[in-house]
Design an enzyme around this catalytic site. Sequence first.
Site, PDB file in Angstrom:
ATOM      1  N   TYR A 106       0.856  -1.187   0.000  1.00 11.77           N
ATOM      2  CA  TYR A 106       0.000   0.000   0.000  1.00 11.77           C
ATOM      3  C   TYR A 106       0.894   1.238   0.000  1.00 11.77           C
ATOM      4  O   TYR A 106       1.881   1.268  -0.728  1.00 11.77           O
ATOM      5  CB  TYR A 106      -0.976  -0.067   1.190  1.00 11.77           C
ATOM      6  N   ARG A 160      -9.158  10.919  -6.944  1.00 13.97           N
ATOM      7  CA  ARG A 160      -8.220  11.576  -6.015  1.00 13.97           C
ATOM      8  C   ARG A 160      -7.354  10.513  -5.358  1.00 13.97           C
ATOM      9  O   ARG A 160      -7.488  10.202  -4.188  1.00 13.97           O
ATOM     10  CB  ARG A 160      -8.999  12.367  -4.955  1.00 13.97           C
ATOM     11  N   LYS A 178      -5.686  -2.022  -0.501  1.00 13.06           N
ATOM     12  CA  LYS A 178      -6.455  -1.815   0.722  1.00 13.06           C
ATOM     13  C   LYS A 178      -7.014  -3.141   1.232  1.00 13.06           C
ATOM     14  O   LYS A 178      -6.942  -3.455   2.425  1.00 13.06           O
ATOM     15  CB  LYS A 178      -7.604  -0.854   0.432  1.00 13.06           C
ATOM     16  N   GLU A 250     -13.374   4.809  -1.529  1.00 15.41           N
ATOM     17  CA  GLU A 250     -11.926   5.049  -1.451  1.00 15.41           C
ATOM     18  C   GLU A 250     -11.484   6.038  -2.523  1.00 15.41           C
ATOM     19  O   GLU A 250     -11.728   5.841  -3.715  1.00 15.41           O
ATOM     20  CB  GLU A 250     -11.166   3.731  -1.619  1.00 15.41           C
ATOM     21  N   ASP A 251     -10.842   7.120  -2.087  1.00  6.72           N
ATOM     22  CA  ASP A 251     -10.201   8.087  -2.979  1.00  6.72           C
ATOM     23  C   ASP A 251     -11.150   8.698  -4.010  1.00  6.72           C
ATOM     24  O   ASP A 251     -10.808   8.856  -5.185  1.00  6.72           O
ATOM     25  CB  ASP A 251      -8.980   7.457  -3.662  1.00  6.72           C
ATOM     26  N   ASP A 273     -13.119   5.759   4.053  1.00  8.87           N
ATOM     27  CA  ASP A 273     -11.914   5.709   4.878  1.00  8.87           C
ATOM     28  C   ASP A 273     -11.157   7.026   4.861  1.00  8.87           C
ATOM     29  O   ASP A 273     -10.579   7.420   5.866  1.00  8.87           O
ATOM     30  CB  ASP A 273     -10.993   4.572   4.421  1.00  8.87           C
ATOM     31  N   ASP A 274     -11.162   7.730   3.735  1.00  9.03           N
ATOM     32  CA  ASP A 274     -10.445   9.006   3.648  1.00  9.03           C
ATOM     33  C   ASP A 274     -11.029  10.021   4.620  1.00  9.03           C
ATOM     34  O   ASP A 274     -10.300  10.837   5.188  1.00  9.03           O
ATOM     35  CB  ASP A 274     -10.509   9.555   2.220  1.00  9.03           C
ATOM     36  N   ASN A 415       0.513  13.705   4.110  1.00  8.98           N
ATOM     37  CA  ASN A 415       1.336  12.722   3.407  1.00  8.98           C
ATOM     38  C   ASN A 415       1.663  13.236   2.007  1.00  8.98           C
ATOM     39  O   ASN A 415       0.906  14.019   1.444  1.00  8.98           O
ATOM     40  CB  ASN A 415       0.576  11.393   3.277  1.00  8.98           C
TER      41      ASN A 415
END
Length: 555
Positions: A106, A160, A178, A250-251, A273-274, A415
């Site tokens: 990941y 994203r 993930k 996700e994203d 999750d983001d 990050n």
Amino acid sequence: MPGETTTGGTCRTDDPEDASRVLKTPSLNKGLGFTTAERETMGLKGLLPPAMLTLEAQVELTIQEMRRKSTPLEKYVFLQSLQDVHSTLYYAVLSRHTYEVMPFVYTPVVGEACQKFSQIYRHTPQGLYLSLQDRGQLRSILDNWPVDDIRAIVFTDGERILGLGDQGIDGMGIPIGKLALYTACAGVHPSHCLPVTLDVGTNNQAKLDDPYYIGLKHRRLTGPEYDAFVGEFMEAAVDKYGESVMLQFEDFGNNNAFRLLHHWQEKVCCFNDDIQGTAAVALAGILASTALTGIQVENHRFLFMGAGEAGAGIAELIAYAIKVETGKTIEECRKQIFMVDSKGLVCLSRLEGLQHHKRNFAHDVDHVPDLLSAVKAIRPTALIGVSTLAKSFNETIIREMSAMNKRPVIFALSNPTSKAECTPEEAYKWSNGMAVFASGSPFEPVEFNGKTYIPGQGNNAYIFPGIGLAAVACGATRITDLDMYIAAKALAEAVPEDRLEASCIYPHLEDIREVSLKVAVAVAANKYATGQASVLPKPTDLESYVRSVMYEPGY
């Protein structure tokens, strides 16, 4: 085929094609782990060298081979190739060497893998690709996946991807990685997992111009048609797999992430999750920091540097935690949380021009133009960076925080490492070793004034695998804000004393499976308490039951 439920199975066969199928089916293949008797009964003699290796020996050989790869991307490709041919060994490597291998499965390496996904794409299907060309057929396409008992889906539209922006269909590396962590970190059985990419086009011109790009070559779909496509997928998944299938966004881009979560959160078992995972792991750090600062969450004043998707998600969950602890209204709780964006302090006088997710934190205070002015005006006890503006927590800022607080809470969560608001070394140096620091990226321990400090990493892997394990174990029909708060509290309570003594507010990632178990048991207990569990009756010993459903790779 991927996701076969039989692991290392045996069968009698005199058909060479059946013997070959065993070796070519990732979940059946044992490599040199087949015993002499199995080779005899399964028609494998002569197809393998005579030596036999235990799974542990194969794991050791594999990790040595991975270490010999010269680049991070080569290590990623090596591990993904192993998953294609020998899934039991792949997950054994991940579960035995999680801390070492995680960066190559990941983040951070998956980012480069997504950028180059079309070039490194392998032909063994690892998930489902659903494109706009499939509209009206999504439910029937789900039948093409070889496993029917799917319980956890991670899906993206690739808009994203990490901090890399729009990667289109190449974002598939994220759901694959993930879900590998769901298995490695929490024991969610790989056969129950399904990665999905919704290909709605891409606005990445480099992808559109790439003759080898494997996705649809047109601009992104938006508006009601986009919502209808996502909706068709959600409804198809629930129809196929049942109301307890867990769907993890996700994203997704900022314009869609909050809106889709709010639309679907009360309708299906889903979370983002983001937004929520990041929030829960940050809240866990705040809760754990009480052991060092003496300040309960409800007594903090929070100042965020950055007011995007991650910042708003963290702020809302902190406000929810304060509400749970005090009984105050959510509006009152939000008054303890302030934000700084590119135009300065978010405040009431700017309300008209604010994005919707910032408006809840636009308080009736004077506007100030920058972070230092905001620190002086707000006098926060906790400073949380989610801005991706490197070095924005400079010496002046941290010294100002230290002058106001005996143990200032400094979270530089952006990050990758190059985007962190400050390094742990800077935080400890400028606070004279008093900062309670956490980061979004991993950092090495810091020696300062004769003491070793271990920077805590607010890694989402502390949260989402445990949430997934809980959902699968109890058949959760919804995932709520209360679940996220409970998960954060369980994580905070899992921090051992020796980590706190080193000013670290997160457990060691080497203990991730036990941490995930604690998170899962706490969340599952809430699902039963709130009537949102479908696996009935409730097990008498919930921890033993949850542990029993955790997948352990083996022959």
